[in-house]
Design a protein around this motif. Structure first.
Motif, PDB file in Angstrom:
ATOM      1  N   MET A 120      41.719  34.792   2.309  1.00  0.00           N
ATOM      2  CA  MET A 120      41.705  34.867   3.766  1.00  0.00           C
ATOM      3  C   MET A 120      41.021  36.144   4.227  1.00  0.00           C
ATOM      4  O   MET A 120      41.192  37.198   3.636  1.00  0.00           O
ATOM      5  CB  MET A 120      43.134  34.869   4.303  1.00  0.00           C
ATOM      6  N   LEU A 121      40.284  35.991   5.299  1.00  0.00           N
ATOM      7  CA  LEU A 121      39.583  37.123   5.908  1.00  0.00           C
ATOM      8  C   LEU A 121      40.117  37.289   7.327  1.00  0.00           C
ATOM      9  O   LEU A 121      39.888  36.424   8.183  1.00  0.00           O
ATOM     10  CB  LEU A 121      38.093  36.776   5.940  1.00  0.00           C
ATOM     11  N   THR A 122      40.810  38.405   7.604  1.00  0.00           N
ATOM     12  CA  THR A 122      41.205  38.688   8.991  1.00  0.00           C
ATOM     13  C   THR A 122      40.078  39.478   9.660  1.00  0.00           C
ATOM     14  O   THR A 122      39.226  40.054   8.983  1.00  0.00           O
ATOM     15  CB  THR A 122      42.527  39.479   9.066  1.00  0.00           C
ATOM     16  N   GLY A 123      40.084  39.495  10.975  1.00  0.00           N
ATOM     17  CA  GLY A 123      39.006  40.186  11.695  1.00  0.00           C
ATOM     18  C   GLY A 123      37.683  39.445  11.584  1.00  0.00           C
ATOM     19  O   GLY A 123      36.608  40.033  11.709  1.00  0.00           O
ATOM     20  N   ALA A 124      37.771  38.127  11.398  1.00  0.00           N
ATOM     21  CA  ALA A 124      36.571  37.334  11.091  1.00  0.00           C
ATOM     22  C   ALA A 124      35.574  37.252  12.236  1.00  0.00           C
ATOM     23  O   ALA A 124      34.401  36.931  12.023  1.00  0.00           O
ATOM     24  CB  ALA A 124      36.980  35.925  10.669  1.00  0.00           C
ATOM     25  N   ALA A 125      36.023  37.538  13.474  1.00  0.00           N
ATOM     26  CA  ALA A 125      35.087  37.488  14.608  1.00  0.00           C
ATOM     27  C   ALA A 125      34.387  38.820  14.834  1.00  0.00           C
ATOM     28  O   ALA A 125      33.515  38.930  15.700  1.00  0.00           O
ATOM     29  CB  ALA A 125      35.851  37.087  15.878  1.00  0.00           C
ATOM     30  N   GLY A 126      34.775  39.849  14.082  1.00  0.00           N
ATOM     31  CA  GLY A 126      34.231  41.183  14.309  1.00  0.00           C
ATOM     32  C   GLY A 126      32.886  41.404  13.639  1.00  0.00           C
ATOM     33  O   GLY A 126      32.311  40.489  13.030  1.00  0.00           O
ATOM     34  N   GLY A 127      32.402  42.626  13.772  1.00  0.00           N
ATOM     35  CA  GLY A 127      31.086  42.966  13.219  1.00  0.00           C
ATOM     36  C   GLY A 127      31.025  42.727  11.716  1.00  0.00           C
ATOM     37  O   GLY A 127      30.135  42.022  11.215  1.00  0.00           O
ATOM     38  N   LEU A 128      31.977  43.291  10.981  1.00  0.00           N
ATOM     39  CA  LEU A 128      31.963  43.099   9.526  1.00  0.00           C
ATOM     40  C   LEU A 128      32.373  41.684   9.149  1.00  0.00           C
ATOM     41  O   LEU A 128      31.824  41.104   8.216  1.00  0.00           O
ATOM     42  CB  LEU A 128      32.912  44.103   8.853  1.00  0.00           C
ATOM     43  N   GLY A 129      33.354  41.151   9.881  1.00  0.00           N
ATOM     44  CA  GLY A 129      33.819  39.797   9.570  1.00  0.00           C
ATOM     45  C   GLY A 129      32.699  38.775   9.654  1.00  0.00           C
ATOM     46  O   GLY A 129      32.598  37.868   8.818  1.00  0.00           O
ATOM     47  N   THR A 130      31.834  38.936  10.645  1.00  0.00           N
ATOM     48  CA  THR A 130      30.729  37.987  10.833  1.00  0.00           C
ATOM     49  C   THR A 130      29.797  37.986   9.620  1.00  0.00           C
ATOM     50  O   THR A 130      29.314  36.938   9.191  1.00  0.00           O
ATOM     51  CB  THR A 130      29.950  38.365  12.115  1.00  0.00           C
ATOM     52  N   VAL A 131      29.582  39.166   9.053  1.00  0.00           N
ATOM     53  CA  VAL A 131      28.700  39.269   7.882  1.00  0.00           C
ATOM     54  C   VAL A 131      29.440  38.840   6.611  1.00  0.00           C
ATOM     55  O   VAL A 131      28.949  38.035   5.810  1.00  0.00           O
ATOM     56  CB  VAL A 131      28.205  40.727   7.726  1.00  0.00           C
ATOM     57  N   LEU A 132      30.658  39.374   6.434  1.00  0.00           N
ATOM     58  CA  LEU A 132      31.378  39.132   5.178  1.00  0.00           C
ATOM     59  C   LEU A 132      31.813  37.674   5.037  1.00  0.00           C
ATOM     60  O   LEU A 132      31.981  37.173   3.928  1.00  0.00           O
ATOM     61  CB  LEU A 132      32.581  40.068   5.085  1.00  0.00           C
ATOM     62  N   ARG A 133      31.979  37.038   6.145  1.00  0.00           N
ATOM     63  CA  ARG A 133      32.280  35.606   6.122  1.00  0.00           C
ATOM     64  C   ARG A 133      31.197  34.841   5.339  1.00  0.00           C
ATOM     65  O   ARG A 133      31.489  33.904   4.611  1.00  0.00           O
ATOM     66  CB  ARG A 133      32.328  35.154   7.582  1.00  0.00           C
ATOM     67  N   GLN A 134      29.965  35.274   5.490  1.00  0.00           N
ATOM     68  CA  GLN A 134      28.857  34.640   4.753  1.00  0.00           C
ATOM     69  C   GLN A 134      28.835  35.113   3.305  1.00  0.00           C
ATOM     70  O   GLN A 134      28.730  34.324   2.374  1.00  0.00           O
ATOM     71  CB  GLN A 134      27.494  35.013   5.384  1.00  0.00           C
ATOM     72  N   THR A 135      28.921  36.442   3.130  1.00  0.00           N
ATOM     73  CA  THR A 135      28.660  36.992   1.796  1.00  0.00           C
ATOM     74  C   THR A 135      29.851  36.828   0.843  1.00  0.00           C
ATOM     75  O   THR A 135      29.662  36.873  -0.376  1.00  0.00           O
ATOM     76  CB  THR A 135      28.269  38.483   1.893  1.00  0.00           C
ATOM     77  N   LEU A 136      31.056  36.656   1.373  1.00  0.00           N
ATOM     78  CA  LEU A 136      32.210  36.465   0.485  1.00  0.00           C
ATOM     79  C   LEU A 136      32.450  34.999   0.155  1.00  0.00           C
ATOM     80  O   LEU A 136      33.234  34.682  -0.736  1.00  0.00           O
ATOM     81  CB  LEU A 136      33.484  37.054   1.120  1.00  0.00           C
ATOM     82  N   LYS A 137      31.769  34.126   0.859  1.00  0.00           N
ATOM     83  CA  LYS A 137      32.010  32.689   0.676  1.00  0.00           C
ATOM     84  C   LYS A 137      31.834  32.228  -0.780  1.00  0.00           C
ATOM     85  O   LYS A 137      32.644  31.431  -1.283  1.00  0.00           O
ATOM     86  CB  LYS A 137      31.102  31.882   1.628  1.00  0.00           C
ATOM     87  N   PRO A 138      30.831  32.746  -1.505  1.00  0.00           N
ATOM     88  CA  PRO A 138      30.675  32.290  -2.891  1.00  0.00           C
ATOM     89  C   PRO A 138      31.873  32.588  -3.792  1.00  0.00           C
ATOM     90  O   PRO A 138      31.995  32.000  -4.868  1.00  0.00           O
ATOM     91  CB  PRO A 138      29.441  33.070  -3.386  1.00  0.00           C
ATOM     92  N   PHE A 139      32.774  33.470  -3.365  1.00  0.00           N
ATOM     93  CA  PHE A 139      33.889  33.854  -4.235  1.00  0.00           C
ATOM     94  C   PHE A 139      35.170  33.087  -3.920  1.00  0.00           C
ATOM     95  O   PHE A 139      36.230  33.396  -4.471  1.00  0.00           O
ATOM     96  CB  PHE A 139      34.151  35.361  -4.136  1.00  0.00           C
ATOM     97  N   ALA A 140      35.098  32.121  -3.009  1.00  0.00           N
ATOM     98  CA  ALA A 140      36.304  31.367  -2.639  1.00  0.00           C
ATOM     99  C   ALA A 140      35.956  29.902  -2.422  1.00  0.00           C
ATOM    100  O   ALA A 140      34.947  29.596  -1.797  1.00  0.00           O
ATOM    101  CB  ALA A 140      36.908  31.946  -1.361  1.00  0.00           C
ATOM    102  N   ASP A 141      36.814  29.017  -2.934  1.00  0.00           N
ATOM    103  CA  ASP A 141      36.613  27.584  -2.645  1.00  0.00           C
ATOM    104  C   ASP A 141      36.898  27.334  -1.166  1.00  0.00           C
ATOM    105  O   ASP A 141      36.182  26.598  -0.496  1.00  0.00           O
ATOM    106  CB  ASP A 141      37.561  26.733  -3.495  1.00  0.00           C
TER     107      ASP A 141
END
Ligand code: NAI
Ligand code: 15L
Length: 261
Positions: free
Chosen positions: A1-22
């Protein structure tokens, strides 16, 4: 789970962390601007971190939590109390109740912001928060330590420097971390065994540094980027006055914000 997903970092990390989670569960108090990609395993649960019962529900079923959510700048204590201090408690209580064993906590350089720029510090130095925001990050780190000692929940607290597309000023030449390096650091923080509670400074392979990461060597994090690419641009800016906090303290301008009343 990623909290803060609408924020500056969340917007980017949502893309880049996706490969590490089903499945990547996204959460924020507001809806992210980018459309939900449920076909690639994204799910979204809107939640106020200050609401204990909602956070407990939010955490149920997660394997690991990357906790970015909360107030990310200096603000009056009451705002910080709700989102950051109660928020981090609710995250750990949710983790305890639902058996989540790994948290990556987005701490900040502002937990140590009152160290001077002529000092090099490691993660073992006493904290010197530079405001209510920095205090909330110091508190979050202590919370992480407690939940490991008492309940065996492991955390890597990343004292993020400045994660933006560019290093905007002289201070950020020291504190900058690229999104690519932060992604890799979070990956290391998620997969390394036996981290207990480890504190690491989140910076790229910058030429000038204030932070020594030898206490986090077990993470095997290797940064690939460096703030040097911004030097020419940054050095065109006028030098700050010698008595400007921006030029004295590691936390820069945050050390001079407030009081709010
Ligand atoms: P941001 O302010 O863009 O994002 C924070 C998100 O948290 C926002 O989307 C906001 O809606 C959400 N949020 C605020 N209060 C909430 C609440 N009560 N309940 C649920 N969600 C809430 O901040 P940014 O830059 O993306 O930073 C992410 C995290 O990393 C923050 O915890 C920040 O303190 C930390 N950090 C960021 C640095 C950076 O350079 N961007 C440096 C050091 C730490
Ligand atoms: C932080 O902790 C903030 O969240 C971010 O917006 C920047 O101000 C960063 O620190 C910084 O120190 O550059």
């Amino acid at each position: 789970m990623l909290t803060g997903a609408a924020g500056g970092l969340g917007t980017v990390l949502r893309q880049t962390l996706k490969p590490f989670a089903d499945i990547l569960r996204l959460s924020d108090i507001i809806a992210p601007a980018e459309k939900l990609q449920s076909e690639t395993g994204e799910e979204l649960i809107l939640c106020n971190l200050a609401d204990k019962a909602s956070v407990a529900q939010l955490v149920a079923g997660c394997d690991a939590i990357v906790h970015l959510g909360g107030v990310s700048v200096e603000r009056p204590f009451e705002e910080i109390l709700e989102a950051n201090i109660k928020g981090v408690f609710h995250i750990y209580e949710g983790a305890r109740l639902h058996g989540v064993k790994r948290v990556v906590f987005a701490s900040s350089n502002h937990a140590i912001g009152f160290y001077r720029q002529d000092e090099i510090i490691d993660a073992g130095v006493p904290r010197r928060p530079d405001g209510y925001y920095g205090l909330s990050k110091a508190y979050g780190e202590e919370m992480a330590s407690f939940y490991f000692d008492r309940y065996g929940i492991e955390t890597v607290s990343i004292r993020i420097g400045s994660c933006f597309p560019v290093a905007k000023d002289r201070r950020m030449m020291h504190t900058w971390i690229s999104a690519r390096d932060l992604t890799e650091l979070i990956r290391c923080a998620l997969v390394t065994e036996g981290v207990g509670h480890t504190i690491v400074y989140g910076m790229s392979d910058n030429k000038q540094v204030w932070w020594d990461n030898h206490l986090a060597a077990r993470l095997n994090f290797v940064a690939q980027d460096s703030s040097e690419i911004f030097r020419e641009q940054v050095e065109r800016q006028p030098m700050p006055a010698a008595d400007d906090p921006v030029a004295i303290y590691q936390g820069g301008a945050f050390t001079a914000q407030g009081p709010f009343e």
